[in-house]
Design an enzyme around this catalytic site. Structure first.
Site, PDB file in Angstrom:
ATOM      1  N   GLU A   1     -20.827 -50.013  34.984  1.00 19.49           N
ATOM      2  CA  GLU A   1     -19.816 -49.044  34.543  1.00 19.49           C
ATOM      3  C   GLU A   1     -18.870 -48.736  35.699  1.00 19.49           C
ATOM      4  O   GLU A   1     -19.312 -48.526  36.826  1.00 19.49           O
ATOM      5  CB  GLU A   1     -20.508 -47.759  34.074  1.00 19.49           C
ATOM      6  CG  GLU A   1     -19.525 -46.717  33.548  1.00 19.49           C
ATOM      7  CD  GLU A   1     -20.211 -45.547  32.876  1.00 19.49           C
ATOM      8  OE1 GLU A   1     -20.999 -45.768  31.940  1.00 19.49           O
ATOM      9  OE2 GLU A   1     -19.963 -44.407  33.308  1.00 19.49           O
TER      10      GLU A   1
ATOM     11  N   ALA B   1     -12.260 -37.297  28.942  1.00 15.85           N
ATOM     12  CA  ALA B   1     -11.932 -36.654  27.661  1.00 15.85           C
ATOM     13  C   ALA B   1     -10.886 -35.560  27.817  1.00 15.85           C
ATOM     14  O   ALA B   1     -10.216 -35.188  26.874  1.00 15.85           O
ATOM     15  CB  ALA B   1     -13.192 -36.064  27.043  1.00 15.85           C
TER      16      ALA B   1
ATOM     17  N   GLY C   1     -17.406 -36.636  24.089  1.00 20.45           N
ATOM     18  CA  GLY C   1     -16.752 -36.142  25.306  1.00 20.45           C
ATOM     19  C   GLY C   1     -17.237 -34.736  25.615  1.00 20.45           C
ATOM     20  O   GLY C   1     -17.723 -34.024  24.737  1.00 20.45           O
TER      21      GLY C   1
ATOM     22  N   ALA D   1     -19.800 -37.367  17.932  1.00 18.45           N
ATOM     23  CA  ALA D   1     -19.555 -38.809  18.109  1.00 18.45           C
ATOM     24  C   ALA D   1     -19.799 -39.555  16.800  1.00 18.45           C
ATOM     25  O   ALA D   1     -19.097 -40.515  16.478  1.00 18.45           O
ATOM     26  CB  ALA D   1     -20.450 -39.346  19.217  1.00 18.45           C
TER      27      ALA D   1
HETATM   28  P1  FAD Z   1     -22.659 -36.366  20.386  1.00 18.24           P
HETATM   29  O1  FAD Z   1     -23.434 -37.554  19.959  1.00 18.24           O
HETATM   30  O2  FAD Z   1     -21.661 -35.809  19.421  1.00 18.24           O
HETATM   31  O3  FAD Z   1     -23.703 -35.212  20.796  1.00 18.24           O
HETATM   32  C1  FAD Z   1     -23.235 -34.014  21.418  1.00 18.24           C
HETATM   33  C2  FAD Z   1     -24.170 -32.865  21.039  1.00 18.24           C
HETATM   34  O4  FAD Z   1     -24.049 -32.577  19.639  1.00 18.24           O
HETATM   35  C3  FAD Z   1     -25.643 -33.158  21.263  1.00 18.24           C
HETATM   36  O5  FAD Z   1     -26.262 -31.959  21.690  1.00 18.24           O
HETATM   37  C4  FAD Z   1     -26.164 -33.576  19.904  1.00 18.24           C
HETATM   38  O6  FAD Z   1     -27.553 -33.308  19.739  1.00 18.24           O
HETATM   39  C5  FAD Z   1     -25.305 -32.724  18.987  1.00 18.24           C
HETATM   40  N1  FAD Z   1     -25.018 -33.388  17.702  1.00 18.24           N
HETATM   41  C6  FAD Z   1     -24.647 -34.678  17.520  1.00 18.24           C
HETATM   42  N2  FAD Z   1     -24.454 -34.941  16.221  1.00 18.24           N
HETATM   43  C7  FAD Z   1     -24.709 -33.772  15.566  1.00 18.24           C
HETATM   44  C8  FAD Z   1     -24.674 -33.382  14.188  1.00 18.24           C
HETATM   45  N3  FAD Z   1     -24.327 -34.274  13.243  1.00 18.24           N
HETATM   46  N4  FAD Z   1     -24.981 -32.091  13.880  1.00 18.24           N
HETATM   47  C9  FAD Z   1     -25.321 -31.200  14.839  1.00 18.24           C
HETATM   48  N5  FAD Z   1     -25.366 -31.515  16.156  1.00 18.24           N
HETATM   49  C10 FAD Z   1     -25.057 -32.770  16.500  1.00 18.24           C
HETATM   50  N6  FAD Z   1     -17.670 -38.608  28.678  1.00 18.24           N
HETATM   51  C11 FAD Z   1     -16.330 -38.843  28.804  1.00 18.24           C
HETATM   52  O7  FAD Z   1     -15.535 -37.908  28.657  1.00 18.24           O
HETATM   53  N7  FAD Z   1     -15.850 -40.077  29.116  1.00 18.24           N
HETATM   54  C12 FAD Z   1     -16.652 -41.149  29.279  1.00 18.24           C
HETATM   55  O8  FAD Z   1     -16.172 -42.261  29.551  1.00 18.24           O
HETATM   56  C13 FAD Z   1     -18.064 -40.958  29.140  1.00 18.24           C
HETATM   57  N8  FAD Z   1     -18.932 -41.995  29.260  1.00 18.24           N
HETATM   58  C14 FAD Z   1     -20.283 -41.787  29.032  1.00 18.24           C
HETATM   59  C15 FAD Z   1     -21.164 -42.879  29.089  1.00 18.24           C
HETATM   60  C16 FAD Z   1     -22.525 -42.710  28.859  1.00 18.24           C
HETATM   61  C17 FAD Z   1     -23.443 -43.913  28.892  1.00 18.24           C
HETATM   62  C18 FAD Z   1     -23.041 -41.402  28.581  1.00 18.24           C
HETATM   63  C19 FAD Z   1     -24.515 -41.186  28.360  1.00 18.24           C
HETATM   64  C20 FAD Z   1     -22.177 -40.307  28.530  1.00 18.24           C
HETATM   65  C21 FAD Z   1     -20.801 -40.479  28.747  1.00 18.24           C
HETATM   66  N9  FAD Z   1     -19.893 -39.421  28.680  1.00 18.24           N
HETATM   67  C22 FAD Z   1     -18.538 -39.642  28.834  1.00 18.24           C
HETATM   68  C23 FAD Z   1     -20.386 -38.049  28.509  1.00 18.24           C
HETATM   69  C24 FAD Z   1     -20.411 -37.558  27.030  1.00 18.24           C
HETATM   70  O9  FAD Z   1     -19.086 -37.508  26.548  1.00 18.24           O
HETATM   71  C25 FAD Z   1     -21.073 -36.187  27.021  1.00 18.24           C
HETATM   72  O10 FAD Z   1     -22.421 -36.298  27.334  1.00 18.24           O
HETATM   73  C26 FAD Z   1     -20.857 -35.333  25.778  1.00 18.24           C
HETATM   74  O11 FAD Z   1     -21.259 -34.009  26.089  1.00 18.24           O
HETATM   75  C27 FAD Z   1     -21.636 -35.788  24.556  1.00 18.24           C
HETATM   76  O12 FAD Z   1     -21.132 -36.948  24.057  1.00 18.24           O
HETATM   77  P2  FAD Z   1     -21.902 -37.746  22.872  1.00 18.24           P
HETATM   78  O13 FAD Z   1     -21.021 -38.840  22.486  1.00 18.24           O
HETATM   79  O14 FAD Z   1     -23.295 -38.031  23.234  1.00 18.24           O
HETATM   80  O15 FAD Z   1     -21.857 -36.585  21.733  1.00 18.24           O
END
Ligand code: FAD
Length: 287
Positions: free
Chosen positions: A16, A50, A108, A123
């Site tokens: 990455e 983000a 994000g 997400a």
């Molecule tokens: P989600 O999957 O939406 O989860 C976020 C929270 O919501 C979690 O607590 C989850 O349990 C909860 N949730 C999910 N779906 C639901 C639902 N349907 N109902 C209720 N609750 C729900 N950030 C950046 O800004 N840019 C990047 O390039 C970046 N790269 C990353 C790469 C990796 C490998 C990782 C692990 C993280 C990265 N991040 C990045 C950080 C990420 O954006 C954050 O961790 C963010 O807070 C959560 O993103 P997510 O896509 O996991 O969110």
């Protein structure tokens, strides 16, 4: 190539990188990519801030260069919290034109300086939307110690199952420093019926400030052995770097021996560290 295809053939190693700061020329990252390319990674992923940082504009340009100029498969990160559906459609179009097939679809982090757009809450909403409008290979993020905002590991794994069912093709974990969290997470994922490949995200820690920032952002646990290293070498950058690399290698040797699907290395744009790690695990990955 779609990254999910790679896991059918081998144990995957990916790197990455992040776009350079606004004040640095974009070419600085290409020097890094040139060196990383020599380590034959299965793919290189490019982060995207983000919060609306201007360097975001470079994410797609860099991901396109990784693939089209350097011949390495690439993944563009795409966090949706501050994006409208219209903007995402536009991006999908641009990514497709650039020949990019893989996207790490994220929510994000919530930034108090920006009011989130309400088009995508999680997400999983972005992933369903992308799957509806395109045939991109979608990668999702996951959290062995649970996501910091989530009240329990069970609730987090249920939310992850929703994300996978929405169309996630493979998962990459947040960094962790104690492999037992990863193994427990794998078990919970299997029980929940999550059966896409899970790549372990590993970050070699090379300075104490960096890890303190990470811990406050992600809430990961720091094992005693790791804390002793940080405390002992915090004022000796070279020793800290070597100890950080050794710790990461130790984690990876154990993960590979336990049959992990792949390793995703958070390189921090440092090809020297990637090189040292590659040297240590390359033969093991193929064995
Ligand atoms: P989600 O999957 O939406 O989860 C976020 C929270 O919501 C979690 O607590 C989850 O349990 C909860 N949730 C999910 N779906 C639901 C639902 N349907 N109902 C209720 N609750 C729900 N950030 C950046 O800004 N840019 C990047 O390039 C970046 N790269 C990353 C790469 C990796 C490998 C990782 C692990 C993280 C990265 N991040 C990045 C950080 C990420 O954006 C954050 O961790 C963010 O807070 C959560 O993103 P997510 O896509 O996991 O969110």
């Amino acid at each position: 190539m779609k990254t999910s295809e790679l896991f059918k053939r081998k144990r995957v190693l990916s790197f990455e990188i992040f776009p350079p700061k606004r004040t640095d020329p974009i070419d600085t990252i290409y020097d890094t990519v040139e060196k990383l390319k020599d380590l034959s990674p299965d793919f290189i992923s490019v982060t995207y801030g983000a919060g609306g940082n201007e360097s975001n504009r470079n994410t797609f340009e860099i991901a396109s260069a990784v693939k089209n100029r350097y011949g390495v498969e690439s993944v563009a990160h795409l966090p949706c919290i501050n994006l409208t559906k219209e903007a995402v459609l536009d991006m999908l179009d641009n990514l497709k034109k650039a020949g990019i097939e893989n996207m790490l679809a994220l929510r994000g982090d919530i930034n108090p300086d920006f009011t989130p757009k309400n088009d995508f809450k999680h997400a999983s909403d972005l992933i369903s939307f992308i799957k509806e409008h395109s045939d991109f290979n979608i990668i999702g993020a996951c959290y062995p110690e649970r996501h910091i905002e989530c009240g329990s590991v069970i609730e987090d794994i249920r939310n992850l199952k929703t994300k996978v069912d929405a169309g996630t093709d493979h998962l990459i974990t947040q960094l962790f420093f104690d492999n037992s969290y990863f193994y427990s997470f794998q078990e919970r994922a299997a029980i929940a019926g999550i059966n896409v490949p899970i790549q372990a995200g590993i970050m070699p820690v090379v300075n104490k400030k960096q890890i303190e920032r990470m811990v406050s952002l992600c809430g990961v646990d720091l094992p005693k052995k790791f804390l002793s290293i940080m405390n002992r070498y915090e004022n000796n950058p070279e020793a800290m770097r070597d100890a950080g690399i050794a710790y990461a290698v130790d984690q990876m040797v154990d993960l590979i021996a336990q049959g992990v699907d792949g390793i995703h290395l958070y390189t921090m744009n440092n090809p020297y560290i990637a090189f040292r790690i590659y040297e240590a695990i390359n033969v093991l990955l193929a064995a």
